[in-house]
Design an enzyme around this catalytic site. Structure first.
Site, PDB file in Angstrom:
ATOM      1  N   GLU A  18       3.815   1.018  16.214  1.00  0.00           N
ATOM      2  CA  GLU A  18       4.580   1.567  15.027  1.00  0.00           C
ATOM      3  C   GLU A  18       5.661   0.758  14.666  1.00  0.00           C
ATOM      4  OE1 GLU A  18       4.560   4.445  13.187  1.00  0.00           O
ATOM      5  OE2 GLU A  18       3.550   6.123  13.935  1.00  0.00           O
ATOM      6  N   ASN A 151       6.915  11.192   9.300  1.00  0.00           N
ATOM      7  CA  ASN A 151       6.577   9.975   9.383  1.00  0.00           C
ATOM      8  C   ASN A 151       7.203   9.191   7.965  1.00  0.00           C
ATOM      9  OD1 ASN A 151       5.270   8.436  11.466  1.00  0.00           O
ATOM     10  ND2 ASN A 151       3.948  10.188  11.457  1.00  0.00           N
ATOM     11  N   ASP A 199       1.058   8.022   7.632  1.00  0.00           N
ATOM     12  CA  ASP A 199       1.900   7.671   8.773  1.00  0.00           C
ATOM     13  C   ASP A 199       3.104   6.871   8.218  1.00  0.00           C
ATOM     14  OD1 ASP A 199       2.699   7.093  11.281  1.00  0.00           O
ATOM     15  OD2 ASP A 199       0.564   7.583  12.184  1.00  0.00           O
TER      16      ASP A 199
END
Length: 301
Positions: A18, A151, A199
């Site tokens: 991420e 997110n 996301d």
């Protein structure tokens, strides 16, 4: 339209890759649950370069302006400062003592020098998450509640619009931002995804929003009015984080994850690069007006 097929940038396969950001001429990223901050290697076919490792989940970082090697991080149950030696000073841990176990997720600095970070329940409990803002003077404020899996966040170039995904609900919302105070106005829905979950996100110089789509193996580009403009297919099922970087800002960099997959493929968890036409800007730094007032000064990660 992309001009190249996705290229794989390292030999590593991340559990939950991420928070990728282009800063100071390189890309840094996190493997959240292992607490690792990593940098992309100089060439393909090499492993990711380790920067530091925390003993708690590490969602994302922002560079600190004028202090090379210093980071503000969404980590553990709050927000901390990490120095070049990997020492941690906690600024605030607002999710300590929450009704369910919590961790920080994605985070980013805005063009005005503030840092924003979301929290979520470790078991993704509905509506348990929040969005926090670290102001330049070191104050931490909860600005949104009742988000399941926040997110992004991502900002328009002038910092007056915030995009935030609630991944569990498949919705991306846009909030007006007061440039002086950082206060948020009433949101509007930009996109509601029928397949996959939004996301990580970033905004390019045309004001279009790019989002990784977890579970769909795609990155999608939306125009400011919410119209789907472009889809990039990836050979990984769970794209998670993204940014626009490279020397000209036209390389779309995407992290992915293999967590939760019963049969991960060879590229699940890889980091990818795709050339695109419209560039983005490097990651904005956190710009403190004074040393942040820490909640404690525990010197170990």
């Amino acid at each position: 339209m992309p001009v190249t097929a996705p290229a794989v940038l390292s030999t590593d396969r991340l559990e939950l890759g991420e928070g990728i950001r282009w800063t100071d001429g390189r890309a840094v990223l996190t493997d959240i649950l292992t607490g690792r901050l990593l940098a992309l290697p100089d060439g393909p076919g090499a492993a990711l370069d380790p920067i530091t490792r925390l003993s708690c989940p590490l969602g994302a970082v922002a560079p600190v302006e004028g202090r090379p090697g210093h980071w503000i991080a969404a980590a553990g149950t709050g927000i901390c400062h990490i120095d070049p030696a990997g020492r941690v000073v906690w600024i605030a841990r607002p999710e300590d003592g929450a009704p369910v176990p919590m961790r920080m997720n994605d985070g980013v600095a805005d063009p005005h020098g503030r840092f924003w970070a979301g929290s979520m329940a470790c078991e993704a409990t509905e509506d348990a998450g929040s969005l926090y803002r670290l102001d330049r003077d070191g104050r931490v404020t909860r600005v949104l509640r009742d988000v399941s899996i926040p997110n992004g966040p991502a900002f328009a170039a002038d910092g007056t619009s915030l995009y935030l995904a609630d991944s569990a609900r498949g919705v991306i919302r846009r909030y007006p931002v007061d440039p002086e105070s950082g206060d948020l106005g009433a949101p509007e829905a930009v996109a509601a995804l029928e397949t996959g979950s939004p996301d990580g996100m970033t905004v390019d110089i045309e004001g279009c929003l790019w989002t990784a789509v977890w579970g769909a193996g795609q990155v999608r580009r939306y125009r400011p009015d919410g119209t789907l403009d472009q889809t990039v297919d990836l050979p990984a099922r769970q794209p998670a984080g993204l940014c626009l970087g490279g020397p000209d800002g036209r390389t779309l960099l995407v992290t992915s994850a293999h967590i939760g997959l019963p049969d991960p493929g060879p590229l699940d968890g890889a980091v990818f690069a795709v050339r695109v036409d419209v560039p983005g800007a490097p990651a904005a730094p956190y710009r403190p007006t004074a040393p942040a007032a820490p909640a404690d000064r525990a010197g170990t990660p």
